[in-house]
Design a protein around this motif. Structure first.
Motif, PDB file in Angstrom:
ATOM      1  N   ARG A  22      -7.955  35.283 -23.691  1.00 43.07           N
ATOM      2  CA  ARG A  22      -7.756  35.101 -25.068  1.00 43.07           C
ATOM      3  C   ARG A  22      -9.076  35.259 -25.770  1.00 43.07           C
ATOM      4  O   ARG A  22     -10.185  34.768 -25.305  1.00 43.07           O
ATOM      5  N   LEU A  23      -9.213  35.931 -26.919  1.00 42.20           N
ATOM      6  CA  LEU A  23     -10.206  36.121 -27.829  1.00 42.20           C
ATOM      7  C   LEU A  23     -10.508  34.420 -28.494  1.00 42.20           C
ATOM      8  O   LEU A  23      -9.967  33.878 -29.243  1.00 42.20           O
ATOM      9  N   ASN A  24     -11.655  34.066 -28.092  1.00 41.49           N
ATOM     10  CA  ASN A  24     -12.249  32.630 -28.394  1.00 41.49           C
ATOM     11  C   ASN A  24     -13.108  32.749 -29.430  1.00 41.49           C
ATOM     12  O   ASN A  24     -12.626  31.910 -30.553  1.00 41.49           O
ATOM     13  N   HIS A  25     -14.000  33.365 -29.704  1.00 42.29           N
ATOM     14  CA  HIS A  25     -14.914  33.403 -30.899  1.00 42.29           C
ATOM     15  C   HIS A  25     -15.562  34.716 -31.289  1.00 42.29           C
ATOM     16  O   HIS A  25     -15.744  35.571 -30.298  1.00 42.29           O
ATOM     17  N   THR A  26     -16.246  34.720 -32.339  1.00 43.18           N
ATOM     18  CA  THR A  26     -17.033  35.665 -32.850  1.00 43.18           C
ATOM     19  C   THR A  26     -18.526  35.327 -33.155  1.00 43.18           C
ATOM     20  O   THR A  26     -18.599  34.040 -33.674  1.00 43.18           O
ATOM     21  N   MET A  27     -19.481  35.844 -33.071  1.00 45.68           N
ATOM     22  CA  MET A  27     -20.830  35.297 -33.082  1.00 45.68           C
ATOM     23  C   MET A  27     -21.444  36.167 -34.286  1.00 45.68           C
ATOM     24  O   MET A  27     -21.286  37.372 -34.351  1.00 45.68           O
ATOM     25  N   LEU A  28     -22.167  35.485 -35.018  1.00 44.56           N
ATOM     26  CA  LEU A  28     -23.053  35.808 -36.108  1.00 44.56           C
ATOM     27  C   LEU A  28     -24.485  35.415 -35.895  1.00 44.56           C
ATOM     28  O   LEU A  28     -24.287  33.990 -35.790  1.00 44.56           O
ATOM     29  N   ARG A  29     -25.403  35.941 -36.197  1.00 46.19           N
ATOM     30  CA  ARG A  29     -26.862  35.647 -36.057  1.00 46.19           C
ATOM     31  C   ARG A  29     -26.979  35.037 -37.570  1.00 46.19           C
ATOM     32  O   ARG A  29     -26.804  35.723 -38.371  1.00 46.19           O
ATOM     33  N   ILE A  30     -27.825  33.896 -37.593  1.00 49.07           N
ATOM     34  CA  ILE A  30     -27.925  33.050 -38.791  1.00 49.07           C
ATOM     35  C   ILE A  30     -29.466  33.026 -39.050  1.00 49.07           C
ATOM     36  O   ILE A  30     -30.247  32.705 -37.800  1.00 49.07           O
ATOM     37  N   LYS A  31     -30.110  33.032 -40.229  1.00 46.80           N
ATOM     38  CA  LYS A  31     -31.472  32.773 -40.396  1.00 46.80           C
ATOM     39  C   LYS A  31     -31.950  31.241 -40.490  1.00 46.80           C
ATOM     40  O   LYS A  31     -32.749  30.966 -39.659  1.00 46.80           O
ATOM     41  N   ASP A  32     -30.978  30.614 -41.335  1.00 45.95           N
ATOM     42  CA  ASP A  32     -31.195  29.258 -41.526  1.00 45.95           C
ATOM     43  C   ASP A  32     -30.051  28.409 -41.382  1.00 45.95           C
ATOM     44  O   ASP A  32     -29.061  28.519 -41.981  1.00 45.95           O
ATOM     45  N   PRO A  33     -30.057  27.695 -40.217  1.00 45.73           N
ATOM     46  CA  PRO A  33     -28.655  26.881 -39.927  1.00 45.73           C
ATOM     47  C   PRO A  33     -28.254  25.922 -41.013  1.00 45.73           C
ATOM     48  O   PRO A  33     -27.109  25.811 -41.173  1.00 45.73           O
ATOM     49  N   GLU A  34     -29.137  25.403 -41.665  1.00 41.27           N
ATOM     50  CA  GLU A  34     -28.875  24.373 -42.915  1.00 41.27           C
ATOM     51  C   GLU A  34     -28.103  25.059 -43.811  1.00 41.27           C
ATOM     52  O   GLU A  34     -27.127  24.594 -44.231  1.00 41.27           O
ATOM     53  N   LYS A  35     -28.444  26.239 -44.245  1.00 40.42           N
ATOM     54  CA  LYS A  35     -27.624  27.159 -45.298  1.00 40.42           C
ATOM     55  C   LYS A  35     -26.500  27.780 -44.811  1.00 40.42           C
ATOM     56  O   LYS A  35     -25.701  27.573 -45.442  1.00 40.42           O
ATOM     57  N   ALA A  36     -26.396  28.265 -43.566  1.00 39.93           N
ATOM     58  CA  ALA A  36     -25.077  28.725 -42.907  1.00 39.93           C
ATOM     59  C   ALA A  36     -24.171  27.549 -42.822  1.00 39.93           C
ATOM     60  O   ALA A  36     -22.963  27.774 -43.197  1.00 39.93           O
ATOM     61  N   LEU A  37     -24.620  26.522 -42.231  1.00 41.04           N
ATOM     62  CA  LEU A  37     -23.639  25.202 -42.013  1.00 41.04           C
ATOM     63  C   LEU A  37     -23.099  24.644 -43.242  1.00 41.04           C
ATOM     64  O   LEU A  37     -21.942  24.362 -43.342  1.00 41.04           O
ATOM     65  N   GLU A  92     -19.051  31.519 -33.929  1.00 41.28           N
ATOM     66  CA  GLU A  92     -20.172  30.904 -33.197  1.00 41.28           C
ATOM     67  C   GLU A  92     -21.496  31.444 -34.318  1.00 41.28           C
ATOM     68  O   GLU A  92     -21.632  32.631 -34.466  1.00 41.28           O
ATOM     69  N   LEU A  93     -22.228  30.431 -34.478  1.00 39.92           N
ATOM     70  CA  LEU A  93     -23.371  30.953 -35.368  1.00 39.92           C
ATOM     71  C   LEU A  93     -24.733  30.750 -34.428  1.00 39.92           C
ATOM     72  O   LEU A  93     -24.777  29.549 -33.859  1.00 39.92           O
ATOM     73  N   THR A  94     -25.386  31.792 -34.279  1.00 35.37           N
ATOM     74  CA  THR A  94     -26.578  31.801 -33.532  1.00 35.37           C
ATOM     75  C   THR A  94     -27.931  31.753 -34.384  1.00 35.37           C
ATOM     76  O   THR A  94     -28.154  32.629 -35.121  1.00 35.37           O
ATOM     77  N   HIS A  95     -28.589  30.716 -34.018  1.00 38.95           N
ATOM     78  CA  HIS A  95     -29.930  30.615 -34.668  1.00 38.95           C
ATOM     79  C   HIS A  95     -31.039  30.651 -33.747  1.00 38.95           C
ATOM     80  O   HIS A  95     -31.212  29.752 -32.812  1.00 38.95           O
ATOM     81  N   ASN A  96     -31.801  31.684 -34.088  1.00 39.19           N
ATOM     82  CA  ASN A  96     -33.125  31.910 -33.080  1.00 39.19           C
ATOM     83  C   ASN A  96     -34.274  31.071 -34.046  1.00 39.19           C
ATOM     84  O   ASN A  96     -34.318  31.206 -35.045  1.00 39.19           O
ATOM     85  N   TRP A  97     -34.663  30.067 -33.093  1.00 35.65           N
ATOM     86  CA  TRP A  97     -35.851  29.194 -33.809  1.00 35.65           C
ATOM     87  C   TRP A  97     -36.806  29.939 -34.594  1.00 35.65           C
ATOM     88  O   TRP A  97     -37.580  30.991 -34.221  1.00 35.65           O
ATOM     89  N   GLY A  98     -37.008  29.388 -35.778  1.00 32.65           N
ATOM     90  CA  GLY A  98     -38.324  29.908 -36.527  1.00 32.65           C
ATOM     91  C   GLY A  98     -37.838  31.139 -37.650  1.00 32.65           C
ATOM     92  O   GLY A  98     -38.708  31.406 -38.522  1.00 32.65           O
ATOM     93  N   THR A  99     -36.581  31.533 -37.557  1.00 32.46           N
ATOM     94  CA  THR A  99     -36.555  32.630 -38.511  1.00 32.46           C
ATOM     95  C   THR A  99     -36.147  32.178 -39.921  1.00 32.46           C
ATOM     96  O   THR A  99     -36.384  32.681 -40.812  1.00 32.46           O
TER      97      THR A  99
END
Length: 177
Positions: A22-37, A92-99
């Motif tokens: 089953r396709l579960n999720h799609t991932m996007l990389r985000i710069k700022d989790p506060e803004k994206a969320l 899925e939103l992926t945040h690499n810390w510091g971006t």
């Protein structure tokens, strides 16, 4: 006989080996989790199902979805993690810390050259009401429903510039050949 999928060159019949996939999720990389969320929870009404932090590798994962009304979501984090990875339509939103602190940092949106990833899509019950909601929330439009060759299809951008297609399913029955 029930529908078994359209047939086109390259399509192969699934085997028992992939039963239950089953396709579960799609991932996007985000710069700022506060803004994206803020964008995905406010504008699209998604809920954060689970956040997973990976300190050693300096990144966090946020899993968001739109659970059905009355759907029971486990409270205990381990059970909720298992439940999250068994769902459909998870973002899925992926945040690499510091971006978020890097002024000129941006991820490729997939639509600029060279093109690759294109968009995610949300289905809404009322396209005009959705457009009005987007306007009220200062969402950036790529295309409104009455623009371009594909009518009844909207494209907006999220906080990181990724494109989101927005459709009203019952308007698409005659789309394509």
């Amino acid at each position: 006989m029930s529908f078994q999928g359209e047939q086109h060159p390259g399509v192969q019949a699934p085997t028992a080996d992939s039963e239950g996939f089953r396709l579960n999720h799609t991932m996007l990389r985000i710069k700022d989790p506060e803004k994206a969320l803020a964008f995905y929870t406010r504008v699209f009404g998604m809920r954060v199902l689970r956040r997973l932090d990976f300190e050693e590798m300096q990144f966090s994962l946020y899993f968001l979805a739109r659970p059905e009304p009355g759907e029971r979501i486990p409270e205990e984090t381990g059970e909720r993690t298992v439940w999250t990875f068994s769902q459909r339509g998870v973002l899925e939103l992926t945040h690499n810390w510091g971006t978020e602190e890097q002024q000129d940092f941006a991820y490729h949106d997939g639509n600029a050259e060279p093109q690759g990833f294109g968009h995610i899509c949300f289905s809404v019950p009322d396209l005009e009401a959705a457009q009005a909601w987007f306007d009220a929330n200062n969402v950036t439009f790529v295309k409104r429903a009455d623009q371009g060759k594909m009518k009844d299809v909207v494209f907006v951008k999220d906080a990181d510039g990724y494109w989101i297609e927005v459709v009203q399913a019952d308007r698409l029955g005659q789309m394509g050949d």
